[in-house]
Design a protein around this motif. Structure first.
Motif, PDB file in Angstrom:
ATOM      1  N   ALA A  86       0.805  -1.216   0.000  1.00  0.00           N
ATOM      2  CA  ALA A  86       0.000   0.000   0.000  1.00  0.00           C
ATOM      3  C   ALA A  86       0.845   1.276   0.000  1.00  0.00           C
ATOM      4  CB  ALA A  86      -0.926  -0.010   1.212  1.00  0.00           C
ATOM      5  N   LEU A  87       1.955   1.263   0.738  1.00  0.00           N
ATOM      6  CA  LEU A  87       2.690   2.528   0.917  1.00  0.00           C
ATOM      7  C   LEU A  87       3.964   2.632   0.073  1.00  0.00           C
ATOM      8  CD1 LEU A  87       2.340   3.025   4.792  1.00  0.00           C
ATOM      9  CD2 LEU A  87       0.788   3.744   2.986  1.00  0.00           C
ATOM     10  N   THR A  88       4.435   1.547  -0.482  1.00  0.00           N
ATOM     11  CA  THR A  88       5.621   1.470  -1.373  1.00  0.00           C
ATOM     12  C   THR A  88       6.961   1.733  -0.657  1.00  0.00           C
ATOM     13  OG1 THR A  88       5.868   3.749  -2.185  1.00  0.00           O
ATOM     14  CG2 THR A  88       4.215   2.371  -3.303  1.00  0.00           C
ATOM     15  N   VAL A  89       8.035   1.529  -1.410  1.00  0.00           N
ATOM     16  CA  VAL A  89       9.380   1.606  -0.799  1.00  0.00           C
ATOM     17  C   VAL A  89       9.806   3.005  -0.368  1.00  0.00           C
ATOM     18  CG1 VAL A  89      10.419  -0.488  -1.792  1.00  0.00           C
ATOM     19  CG2 VAL A  89      10.473   1.638  -3.101  1.00  0.00           C
ATOM     20  N   ASN A  90       9.073   4.033  -0.776  1.00  0.00           N
ATOM     21  CA  ASN A  90       9.445   5.334  -0.181  1.00  0.00           C
ATOM     22  C   ASN A  90       8.327   5.903   0.686  1.00  0.00           C
ATOM     23  OD1 ASN A  90       7.768   6.337  -2.113  1.00  0.00           O
ATOM     24  ND2 ASN A  90       9.404   6.957  -3.502  1.00  0.00           N
ATOM     25  N   GLY A  91       7.345   5.070   0.999  1.00  0.00           N
ATOM     26  CA  GLY A  91       6.195   5.532   1.793  1.00  0.00           C
ATOM     27  C   GLY A  91       6.541   5.838   3.241  1.00  0.00           C
TER      28      GLY A  91
END
Ligand code: MIC
Ligand code: SF4
Length: 651
Positions: free
Chosen positions: A197-202
């Motif tokens: 949901a938030l990804t690798v830079n979330g």
């Protein structure tokens, strides 16, 4: 979708009318400089540090260069990343680390004792403490209610010397866990769902704090799986409260005395809140080549696999290993699959041996490796050409496994073991009943000869440096003018593995001139030759440049090659700090300007020194044909370091 964002739920009330959450309690009790205002710089006292062999040699060389006599923190130097000892280089590093630990007063965890994060959790971590580690997965300790932060070796050395650690006060994001896991769903699926949901830079400049009715059912190792992979979100740290689960875990390790309760005040809150309903969570899997490329296991079910690796600092606890052993009992791994298992620590290995679990693993056809990082970092156990490997590790970046064209999938130990038996990716819910595992209330302890405590009297201790331990490279202070070519243009989410490959090059970690020959090797094999020929220049990056590991060699080796600045749309936190520490200027540019520039462009930054001295936020960068504006996201301390040409020069 099990993760949802909650609007107006438990949001932070104004500071003077509310209590504190767990993160704020620990930060405020360690605050040395600054105010706990989101995004402003704070300096915190560090209680404990952790280094590992691949970053530790540098940290101890820095301590030596700083003239430090005895360290001020409780520090453990782990030898866990590279223990293969293919020639003199690797064992020379081990001897250096052992003698340096003795000299400076650190505890040494010798090769074979286990992976730093797992051992630290079991043997040294303490609720409420701050832990700075020269490894990006240091937040694993958040499973025990401690504040763990990953940093470069130089920042760790400074903390060992008693200096505060400086960081931006993170935004604190609450993640509420409610409901109960379905059969065969476990902690790894929670963090994979968040990554989806938030990804690798979330998680950049954020700290994740877990709360809610479901956490009482999560043991410390399960919590640590979640906090460990907060690193993959780019988060500063992740944490659970310290409660009864922590007490049980510490008691089972014979360390009940260090327990203290740390819970969020009932009138506290978070900057943002997400909720995961565990009832809705399914087995998940990250597809190649990024930990956020997450799908449901059932969507990729049937994919043939060549290898399964169960271990790494994410999933190598007694709980995970015992689950795997129970599934393997009286079964066989598929003949086309190589199953490699690495328990996380010697303590865990011993407990598994006593429980008969190792026998079950061996009889099922598993290969048992020493408790180390191993295949996770491409140090042995590489897959075959175009091989498909299903792993319980935390990173599946291209080429990290040691095989460039291999495909690495990441999943829970449950999914991994069931797939190893089936020979293809399999949703574990299609398997038999979940095996029952009982918690070990007391680990058996024998004298651990692989832990060496520092001697009180350090007289006569000499640090031994074999021929592979090269002198630290240094650079001069910042010139008034910078110019040079764009040496390489890369895309978004470039990892430090892309910049500075590990695996077979790990023995070069103490030898910067040699290691520098491999900068960007998997993207452009001629990079380092070109950089030397051009006498340095610039790197052009996209978004989240330098994500992943804390290895400062991704800054130190480019510095050695003469790289003066990195122009990128945005930077990952630890890498940006490492660039600054080694005098390379991180300059933010817009997406439009990124598109305008290309490799080989000649750049001039005429007023670099003056602009930094005046603490101006913008700088004009001239190219052959045009002008662009670069931005500095730097504080006063960063500027001082950059003007001096790096932290060591400043000290
Ligand atoms: C990793 O997982 O990439 C490593 C190897 O543990 C690194 C540290 C290193 O490069 O030595 C990390 O995570 O920081
Ligand atoms: Fe070791 Fe892998 Fe964990 Fe890094 S992520 S510390 S290489 S096990």
């Amino acid at each position: 979708m099990a993760l949802i964002k909650l609007q107006n739920h438990l949001k932070l009330k104004t500071p003077n009318t509310r209590g504190m959450n767990v993160s704020e309690k620990i930060i405020s009790s360690h605050l040395k400089e600054g105010k706990m205002v989101k995004n402003s710089e704070i300096g915190i006292k560090i209680d404990q540090t952790l280094t590992q062999d691949a970053t530790g040699t540098m940290a101890y060389l820095f301590l030596e260069a700083m003239g430090i006599k005895r360290i001020k923190t409780m520090s453990v130097s782990y030898i866990d990343h590279n223990t293969l000892q293919l020639d003199f280089m690797n064992p020379d590093d081990h001897i250096f680390l052992q003698t340096a630990a003795a000299k400076f007063g650190a505890i040494l965890s010798k090769a074979g004792n286990g992976i730093c994060h797992q051992v630290h959790l079991e043997s040294f971590g303490a609720p409420g403490a701050t832990l700075l580690g020269s490894d990006s997965h240091t937040p694993t300790i958040g499973g025990l209610g401690a504040l763990g932060i990953g940093a470069g070796g130089l920042d760790c050395a400074l903390a060992m010397a008693g200096k505060p650690y400086y960081l931006k006060m993170p935004e604190i994001v609450g993640i509420e866990l409610k409901g109960n896991f379905q059969k065969w769903v476990s902690a790894k699926d929670v963090i994979l769902e968040i990554l989806r949901a938030l990804t690798v830079n979330g998680g950049v400049e954020k700290m994740f704090e877990y709360f809610g009715e479901a956490i009482v059912n999560l043991s410390v190792p399960e919590r640590a799986t979640i906090t460990n992979m907060g690193a993959e979100l780019g988060a500063t740290s992740s944490i659970f409260p310290s409660d009864i689960s922590c007490h049980c875990f510490l008691s089972s390790m014979g360390r009940g005395k260090v327990y203290k309760e740390i819970k969020a005040d009932t009138n506290s809150g978070y900057d943002a809140v997400y909720q995961i309903n565990l009832d809705e969570l399914e087995p998940l899997i990250a597809l190649p080549h990024s930990p956020d490329n997450v799908k449901k296991v059932k969507q990729v079910q049937g994919q043939k696999i060549d290898q399964v690796v169960i271990g790494s600092c994410t999933n190598s606890s007694y709980r995970d290993m015992l689950t795997v052993a129970k599934v393997l009992k009286n079964r066989k791994t598929h003949p086309d699959v190589e199953l490699i298992i690495l328990p996380g620590s010697r303590k865990t290995l011993q407990a598994l041996e006593r429980a008969g679990a190792i026998r079950d693993m061996i009889e099922a056809g598993a290969r048992i490796f020493e408790p180390t990082c191993g295949p996770c970092i491409g140090m042995g156990g590489a897959p075959c050409s175009k091989g498909v490997s299903l792993r319980t590790t935390n990173r599946n970046f291209k080429a990290r496994s040691g095989t460039k064209d291999a495909e690495i999938f990441l999943a829970s130990p449950e999914t991994a073991v069931v797939s190893a038996i089936a020979g293809k990716i399999t949703d574990p819910r299609e398997f038999d009943d979940v095996p029952k595992i009982s918690k070990l209330t007391r680990f058996h302890f024998s004298f651990n000869s692989l832990i060496i405590n520092p001697l009180k009297n350090k007289q006569g201790i000499k640090i031994i440096k074999g021929p592979n331990i090269a002198a630290l490279p240094r650079k001069g202070s910042l010139p008034s003018y910078l110019s040079g070519k764009v040496l390489i243009k890369v895309g978004d989410n470039i990892t430090t593995d892309d910049i500075m490959p590990a695996g077979k090059y790990l023995p070069l970690r103490s030898n910067v001139p040699k290691y520098a020959e491999h900068v960007f090797e998997s993207i452009d094999a001629l990079f380092s030759q070109r950089a030397l020929k051009e006498k340095g220049g610039f790197i052009l990056g996209g978004r989240n440049y330098g994500q992943g590991s804390s290895r400062e060699h991704a800054a130190l080796c480019p510095m050695y090659l003469g790289v003066k600045a990195v122009l990128a749309i945005s930077f990952a936190r630890i890498h940006k700090a490492n660039l600054i520490n080694f005098g390379i200027i991180p300059i933010e540019i817009s997406e439009q300007d990124y598109k305008k520039l290309k490799q080989e462009d000649f750049l001039e930054i005429p007023a670099i020194k003056k602009t930094l001295e005046k603490e101006q936020k913008e700088i004009i960068i001239k190219t052959d044909k045009t002008k662009i504006t670069g931005n500095f996201e730097l504080n006063k301390r960063d500027i001082k370091i950059l003007l001096a040409g790096g932290s060591l020069n400043l000290i």
